[in-house]
Design a protein around this motif. Sequence first.
Motif, PDB file in Angstrom:
ATOM      1  N   VAL A   1      47.200  20.939  60.350  1.00 53.18           N
ATOM      2  CA  VAL A   1      46.392  20.675  59.153  1.00 53.18           C
ATOM      3  C   VAL A   1      44.910  20.843  59.461  1.00 53.18           C
ATOM      4  O   VAL A   1      44.146  21.344  58.628  1.00 53.18           O
ATOM      5  N   LEU A   2      44.493  20.402  60.643  1.00 50.89           N
ATOM      6  CA  LEU A   2      43.121  20.614  61.115  1.00 50.89           C
ATOM      7  C   LEU A   2      43.195  21.430  62.398  1.00 50.89           C
ATOM      8  O   LEU A   2      43.899  21.069  63.338  1.00 50.89           O
TER       9      LEU A   2
ATOM     10  N   GLY B   1      42.582  26.221  54.879  1.00 50.86           N
ATOM     11  CA  GLY B   1      43.555  26.433  55.937  1.00 50.86           C
ATOM     12  C   GLY B   1      43.286  25.658  57.208  1.00 50.86           C
ATOM     13  O   GLY B   1      43.664  26.092  58.297  1.00 50.86           O
ATOM     14  N   GLY B   2      42.621  24.507  57.088  1.00 42.04           N
ATOM     15  CA  GLY B   2      42.379  23.669  58.249  1.00 42.04           C
ATOM     16  C   GLY B   2      41.208  24.063  59.108  1.00 42.04           C
ATOM     17  O   GLY B   2      41.032  23.515  60.204  1.00 42.04           O
ATOM     18  N   VAL B   3      40.378  24.985  58.625  1.00 46.44           N
ATOM     19  CA  VAL B   3      39.199  25.405  59.384  1.00 46.44           C
ATOM     20  C   VAL B   3      37.974  25.378  58.474  1.00 46.44           C
ATOM     21  O   VAL B   3      38.093  25.401  57.245  1.00 46.44           O
TER      22      VAL B   3
ATOM     23  N   VAL C   1      38.255  18.929  66.293  1.00 44.41           N
ATOM     24  CA  VAL C   1      39.254  17.966  65.831  1.00 44.41           C
ATOM     25  C   VAL C   1      40.522  18.688  65.384  1.00 44.41           C
ATOM     26  O   VAL C   1      40.486  19.599  64.552  1.00 44.41           O
ATOM     27  N   LEU C   2      41.638  18.248  65.947  1.00 43.81           N
ATOM     28  CA  LEU C   2      42.948  18.818  65.658  1.00 43.81           C
ATOM     29  C   LEU C   2      43.858  17.745  65.066  1.00 43.81           C
ATOM     30  O   LEU C   2      43.844  16.597  65.490  1.00 43.81           O
ATOM     31  N   LYS C   3      44.668  18.152  64.086  1.00 40.59           N
ATOM     32  CA  LYS C   3      45.650  17.230  63.523  1.00 40.59           C
ATOM     33  C   LYS C   3      46.828  18.014  62.961  1.00 40.59           C
ATOM     34  O   LYS C   3      46.644  18.984  62.232  1.00 40.59           O
TER      35      LYS C   3
ATOM     36  N   ALA D   1      45.453   9.288  63.220  1.00 38.93           N
ATOM     37  CA  ALA D   1      45.001   9.498  64.596  1.00 38.93           C
ATOM     38  C   ALA D   1      44.927  10.996  64.875  1.00 38.93           C
ATOM     39  O   ALA D   1      45.840  11.750  64.526  1.00 38.93           O
ATOM     40  N   ILE D   2      43.831  11.439  65.487  1.00 39.64           N
ATOM     41  CA  ILE D   2      43.684  12.855  65.793  1.00 39.64           C
ATOM     42  C   ILE D   2      44.602  13.236  66.961  1.00 39.64           C
ATOM     43  O   ILE D   2      44.976  12.417  67.784  1.00 39.64           O
ATOM     44  N   ASP D   3      44.958  14.510  67.009  1.00 36.37           N
ATOM     45  CA  ASP D   3      45.795  15.039  68.095  1.00 36.37           C
ATOM     46  C   ASP D   3      44.969  15.722  69.170  1.00 36.37           C
ATOM     47  O   ASP D   3      45.470  15.973  70.268  1.00 36.37           O
ATOM     48  N   GLY D   4      43.734  16.043  68.856  1.00 33.49           N
ATOM     49  CA  GLY D   4      42.876  16.702  69.827  1.00 33.49           C
ATOM     50  C   GLY D   4      41.429  16.635  69.396  1.00 33.49           C
ATOM     51  O   GLY D   4      41.119  16.378  68.231  1.00 33.49           O
ATOM     52  N   GLY D   5      40.531  16.864  70.346  1.00 32.15           N
ATOM     53  CA  GLY D   5      39.112  16.773  70.046  1.00 32.15           C
ATOM     54  C   GLY D   5      38.640  15.339  70.070  1.00 32.15           C
ATOM     55  O   GLY D   5      39.326  14.430  70.544  1.00 32.15           O
TER      56      GLY D   5
END
Length: 299
Positions: free
Chosen positions: A43-44, A248-250, A34-36, A79-83
């Motif tokens: 952020v993610l 750090g988003g991970v 999941v990317l955001k 809304a997520i940007d990826g994943g």
Amino acid sequence: MSDNSTTSTTAESSQPHERSRTGEDAPLVRAVNVLKSFHGNEVLKGIDLDVHRGEVVCLLGPSGSGKTTFLRCINQLEAIDGGRIWVDGDLVGYREEGGHLHHLTDKQVAAQRRDIGMVFQRFNLFPHMTALQNVMEAPVQVRGVDKKKARARALELLEQVGLGDKPDSYPAQLSGGQQQRVAIARALAMDPKLMLFDEPTSALDPELVGEVLLVMRELAKQGMTMIVVTHEMGFARDVADHVVFMDGGVVVEEGKPKDVISNPQHERTRTFLKRMRTEDDEARADAASTGTTTTTADV
């Protein structure tokens, strides 16, 4: 979120190869890569997480680590940007067609969100409604539940959270802890499959924290699936089945509470927990000097 049935979302660029599993062993929540980002700030950065039915998962980490954003993505407040994220086998926020992802309509998103309860830092109660009316509102307006049935259920839930004597009280007449317990009852009134808690005790005075955590402990005993963003280390250690430390988003470190909290392997986790211990010691010292009690993190 508007309907985008013809243009595929950027989430497909991070499309995972593994599909959501089905069956009794499938996670209730599955997040894959999941990317955001917000205004170019990541952020993610690729969050993977499985949450099984009846599990309590606690997300730990410093402010700005992405914990709240991740919760908001599960509940489609972002809304997520990826994943991809699945809840109970359903792809969250999107439909797949021809190998591409397309945004769901606002109505479809709202239908998915009905099965997910969320409790925020701030209680977000309707100030002009009583505790009973706050709890009844969503079942009646969103699910179309008969008012008589909704009232009976709301009274049961207020009793469950220890507020059976407060149905006619307005939010301004309740303490912060009582308001948060009304907020929990309100979320439960929708009979959710999943409960999300975003630092539900952070806005409370220390002496009120315990009454909210007690309700959450009881929910865990009843088998409610919960994802909890919290700094309450005692709760995480005693109640969580799985602890995830983010920074750090991970995901830096995850595992059973006894491993992550009591025997962290990563330096970033150790630094965070050390700071939490220091803050806890300071809170206890302040409480002792003022004659009050505190239930903050006891690592």
